[in-house]
Design a protein around this motif. Structure first.
Motif, PDB file in Angstrom:
ATOM      1  N   GLU A   1      59.610 -29.209  52.843  1.00 47.39           N
ATOM      2  CA  GLU A   1      59.918 -27.629  52.990  1.00 47.39           C
ATOM      3  C   GLU A   1      61.573 -27.433  53.061  1.00 47.39           C
ATOM      4  N   LEU A   2      62.048 -28.443  52.353  1.00 41.13           N
ATOM      5  CA  LEU A   2      63.589 -28.368  52.372  1.00 41.13           C
ATOM      6  C   LEU A   2      63.915 -27.699  51.083  1.00 41.13           C
ATOM      7  N   THR A   3      65.117 -27.021  50.980  1.00 41.49           N
ATOM      8  CA  THR A   3      65.659 -26.608  49.847  1.00 41.49           C
ATOM      9  C   THR A   3      66.946 -27.195  49.707  1.00 41.49           C
ATOM     10  N   LEU A   4      67.078 -27.631  48.566  1.00 47.54           N
ATOM     11  CA  LEU A   4      68.449 -28.191  48.106  1.00 47.54           C
ATOM     12  C   LEU A   4      69.269 -27.326  46.962  1.00 47.54           C
ATOM     13  N   HIS A   5      70.321 -27.185  46.915  1.00 43.50           N
ATOM     14  CA  HIS A   5      71.125 -26.557  46.323  1.00 43.50           C
ATOM     15  C   HIS A   5      71.630 -27.272  44.965  1.00 43.50           C
TER      16      HIS A   5
ATOM     17  N   PHE B   1      73.195 -32.555  44.588  1.00 41.15           N
ATOM     18  CA  PHE B   1      72.275 -32.086  45.380  1.00 41.15           C
ATOM     19  C   PHE B   1      73.095 -31.797  46.829  1.00 41.15           C
ATOM     20  N   LEU B   2      72.898 -30.424  47.533  1.00 46.02           N
ATOM     21  CA  LEU B   2      73.382 -30.187  48.618  1.00 46.02           C
ATOM     22  C   LEU B   2      72.282 -29.575  49.607  1.00 46.02           C
ATOM     23  N   HIS B   3      72.172 -30.182  50.676  1.00 46.26           N
ATOM     24  CA  HIS B   3      71.206 -29.332  51.687  1.00 46.26           C
ATOM     25  C   HIS B   3      72.423 -28.935  52.983  1.00 46.26           C
ATOM     26  N   PRO B   4      72.391 -27.608  52.655  1.00 45.88           N
ATOM     27  CA  PRO B   4      73.513 -27.012  53.432  1.00 45.88           C
ATOM     28  C   PRO B   4      73.446 -27.165  55.043  1.00 45.88           C
ATOM     29  N   GLU B   5      71.951 -26.882  55.468  1.00 47.25           N
ATOM     30  CA  GLU B   5      71.680 -27.214  56.853  1.00 47.25           C
ATOM     31  C   GLU B   5      71.873 -28.442  57.512  1.00 47.25           C
TER      32      GLU B   5
END
Length: 224
Positions: A131-135, A149-153
């Motif tokens: 359920e993670l979204t990476l930018h 790849f960045l996971h902002p949260e």
């Protein structure tokens, strides 16, 4: 006596598994809610990678690639076929590197096999892990198709061979470009925030803020 509140479980966890003779940082990252995960840059030593996934109880659902160099993706096609999972990344400008993996593997004595990613990535894409979204940001310079790849949260990034603690990626390989790499770091990574911790392709972790203060190649003081 009162009970101590349990600490909240972070949405993302990661474990770094160095692989190949180049000690390339393959990262197993996973969604703690679903325990589904991805390997980022599985360059080799597949038995060690599979053991890490089993040890952490992670079901690997895909492979993510930052770029096409042999130590980062030489065994990606083999692992994807074995696990029955897709490969996402890098940017298609690295097709040249992936196409020559068989030859590069022989040159560097790293078992490798060319493959076709299931999805090429472009700047601004997102990828999901559980359920993670990476930018996704396209960060050329080390290779033309490099992505990060960045996971902002979580304030967490995987930057491949763009940036290291105290150094930056090499640009003397075919299709590398120093000025482009510096631009990628300063215009694509720094805006993510000084508090972002990152796993590089080799060596220890750091934060963007530390590198902006101390990295002799890209510290803010270099650009006065």
């Amino acid at each position: 006596m009162t009970d101590t509140p349990a600490k909240p479980v972070p949405p993302l966890r990661a474990a770094v598994v160095p692989v190949t003779a180049f000690q390339q940082n393959c990262t197993l990252l996973w969604c703690t809610k679903t325990m589904r995960g991805a390997f980022v840059d599985p360059g080799g030593d597949l038995d060690r990678l599979e053991a890490a996934a089993a040890r952490h109880g992670v079901t690997v659902e895909k492979l993510l690639l930052t770029h096409g160099h042999v130590d980062h993706c030489g065994q990606a096609g083999v692992l994807a076929a074995k696990l029955g999972v897709p490969i996402e990344g890098p940017h298609e400008a690295d097709r040249f590197w992936i196409a020559r993996l068989d030859d590069d593997g022989r040159q560097w004595q790293i078992p490798s096999r060319s493959f076709e990613p299931d999805r090429w990535l472009v700047d601004g894409d997102t990828v999901t892990v559980g359920e993670l979204t990476l930018h996704v940001r396209h960060t050329p310079g080390h290779t033309p198709g490099h992505v990060v790849f960045l996971h902002p949260e979580s304030r967490f990034a995987l930057v491949g061979d763009v940036l290291f603690r105290g150094s930056i990626g090499r640009t003397d390989f075919p299709m590398g470009d120093h000025a482009t790499l510096i631009d990628s770091i300063t215009t694509r990574l720094w805006p993510m925030g000084d508090d972002v911790a990152f796993v590089p392709g080799h060596g220890p972790t750091s934060t963007f803020g530390v590198e902006r203060r101390t990295n002799p190649f890209v510290a803010d003081s270099q650009f006065g």
